[in-house]
Scaffold this motif. Structure first.
Motif, PDB file in Angstrom:
ATOM      1  N   LEU A   1       9.926  -3.532 -16.261  1.00  0.00           N
ATOM      2  CA  LEU A   1      10.654  -4.803 -16.249  1.00  0.00           C
ATOM      3  C   LEU A   1      11.551  -4.929 -17.483  1.00  0.00           C
ATOM      4  CD1 LEU A   1       7.838  -7.206 -15.005  1.00  0.00           C
ATOM      5  CD2 LEU A   1       9.826  -6.396 -13.703  1.00  0.00           C
TER       6      LEU A   1
ATOM      7  N   TYR B   1       0.130 -10.141 -12.792  1.00  0.00           N
ATOM      8  CA  TYR B   1       1.515  -9.720 -12.582  1.00  0.00           C
ATOM      9  C   TYR B   1       2.481 -10.896 -12.661  1.00  0.00           C
ATOM     10  CZ  TYR B   1      -0.307  -5.171 -11.229  1.00  0.00           C
ATOM     11  OH  TYR B   1      -0.929  -3.939 -11.240  1.00  0.00           O
TER      12      TYR B   1
ATOM     13  N   LEU C   1       7.954  -5.406  -4.818  1.00  0.00           N
ATOM     14  CA  LEU C   1       7.014  -5.219  -5.922  1.00  0.00           C
ATOM     15  C   LEU C   1       6.606  -3.759  -6.057  1.00  0.00           C
ATOM     16  CD1 LEU C   1       4.793  -8.402  -5.471  1.00  0.00           C
ATOM     17  CD2 LEU C   1       6.257  -7.869  -7.426  1.00  0.00           C
TER      18      LEU C   1
ATOM     19  N   SER D   1       9.287 -10.237  -8.973  1.00  0.00           N
ATOM     20  CA  SER D   1       8.307 -10.458 -10.042  1.00  0.00           C
ATOM     21  C   SER D   1       8.125 -11.941 -10.345  1.00  0.00           C
ATOM     22  CB  SER D   1       8.751  -9.725 -11.317  1.00  0.00           C
ATOM     23  OG  SER D   1       8.858  -8.347 -11.085  1.00  0.00           O
TER      24      SER D   1
END
Length: 453
Positions: free
Chosen positions: A352, A409, A183, A400
């Motif tokens: 992302l 998140y 992460l 994720s």
């Protein structure tokens, strides 16, 4: 151009805290793995730019290797990546400047006032033309990196918080194991976003097959080494047991300058951070406004967005449109979750979004070389390295989703998925007109080509 777009100063000043919140004292590992990925990507993309030099960059790479729809999706995802940077940076500028004014001079100005002033400044500068200001940012870039490295050397020379600990490169220092390191890589990769921007100048430089390649490799390696050195320093500067303080510190390098330096160094660090934020914001606004302008000119968007200002010859309407969108996001996000979280959340979303673009470029490169019967000739360069980079990029992506991160998140990846689905729907509709479909993809993929123009 690539080094300046990565913004080493702003990346280290602010991404380290977010990364430390996940990876703890093992944060340097997150950045080291991100560097390995970025170097492999730089090599792969550099090799691709040799055979397909184009301002369209990722659109062209994915299109040639996988197909036009993948190319369009690459451009679509790159667009959200760059467009979210402006409100993220302006929120960061506001909260940082507000905090520094209050702690240093006792002046209490709300973050949103300063953010709005920064937003207005960027809007004004973009409307009158930012070419000279962008040249100035290159000079500021050298100064910012110099100040950052000086502080790091001082902190290490004084022995850090409680000595110099090289065990920060051990995964055992992560409070949640490898998932925390993975992460943390989201902010590691965020710090490298922009390394690819030199590819968009492939049609404008002498000997692009050589110069673009070495620009990508050189800038990525240089900035990556700065990142590892700086993250190693900040962990030791705060102390291995104080990662919670680092994660919650809005300006960790200012804190270190206060502890290990003097008033002059604190001032220089603060100014370097603010100027770095502003420089990136100006560049991003110019880049996205240019894309909107071309889409207006091609009548993909309303034609009014494709007009130039008669006096300054700048795409004023497009600039104002992009600035309006940035303002809405800035205020909505800023008041809803706070300015620091605005940067953190938007930064995670855009990263992302861009990671799949990098993966499509790598896969596209392999498929393109296969179609040219070059995989067997150079299997390491044309097959193994691109596959390694794609697999490594799966680390932050998979982290994720599982183990499920804390809110919010856990929902950020799905925002990107919804945006990508919308892009696929748009692509299917545009495919009815093949020439228009191709042109839209090229425009979207060209988002970073005018960052320093």
């Amino acid at each position: 151009m690539s080094a300046a777009f990565m913004g080493p100063a702003v990346s280290m000043y602010f991404n380290t805290g977010y990364a430390a919140g996940f990876a703890g004292a093992a944060m340097p590992i997150s950045f080291a793995i991100s560097l390995v990925i970025a170097i492999i990507l730089a090599k792969t993309i550099g090799e691709f730019s040799k055979v397909a030099p184009s301002a369209g960059a990722f659109y062209v790479f994915a299109s040639k290797g996988i197909g036009p729809r993948s190319g369009f999706l690459s451009g679509w995802l790159m667009f959200i990546g760059y467009s979210l940077l402006e409100p993220a940076e302006e929120a960061l500028f506001g909260t940082t400047a507000s905090s520094l004014l209050k702690s240093g001079l006792g002046i209490d100005i709300p973050w949103y006032v300063i953010s709005l002033l920064a937003w207005a400044f960027v809007l004004m500068l973009s409307c009158i033309g930012a070419k000279q200001s962008m040249k100035m940012t290159m000079i500021l870039f050298a100064g910012e990196v110099g100040v950052l490295l000086v502080l790091c050397c001082i902190v290490l020379a004084k022995g850090g918080h409680d000595g110099i600990h090289f065990e920060v490169f051990s995964p055992a220092m992560s409070p949640s194991g490898f998932s925390g390191i993975a992460l943390g890589m989201i902010y590691g990769m965020l710090s490298f976003v922009g390394f690819e921007s030199a590819t968009t100048l492939a049609e404008e430089v002498k000997n692009p097959k050589r110069n673009v390649y070495y620009a990508l490799i050189g800038s990525t390696l240089l900035v990556g080494c700065i990142y590892i050195f700086a993250t190693f320093t900040v962990v030791n500067g705060f102390g291995l047991k104080n990662m919670d303080k680092l994660a919650s510190d809005a300006s960790p390098f200012v804190t270190m300058a206060t502890q290990f330096g003097n008033t002059t160094l604190v001032t220089l660090i603060a100014l370097a951070g603010l100027s770095s934020i502003l420089a990136v914001t100006i560049g991003v606004n110019n880049a996205i406004a240019r894309v909107i302008y071309v889409m207006g000119r091609e009548k993909v968007l309303p034609s009014a967005l494709g007009k130039l200002n008669a006096r300054f010859h700048t795409p004023t309407n497009a600039i104002m449109f992009q600035s309006a969108v940035a303002l809405v996001l800035l205020l909505l996000m800023g008041f809803a979750v706070g300015p620091s979280n605005t940067y953190g959340y938007l930064g995670a979303i855009l990263t992302l979004g861009i990671i799949p673009v990098y993966m499509m470029a790598s896969v596209g490169y392999v498929l393109y070389q296969k179609s040219q019967s070059n995989v067997r000739k150079h299997p390491f360069k044309n097959l193994i390295l691109p596959i390694i980079s794609s697999l490594l990029l799966l680390i932050p992506l998979s982290a994720s989703f599982y183990p499920v991160p804390e809110f919010p998140y856990n929902i950020l990846p799905f925002i990107v998925i919804v945006y990508a689905i919308i892009g696929i729907i748009v692509a299917k509709r545009l495919e009815r007109d093949p020439e228009r479909f191709k042109r839209v993809g090229e425009i979207l993929g060209d988002a970073g080509s005018e960052v320093n123009a």
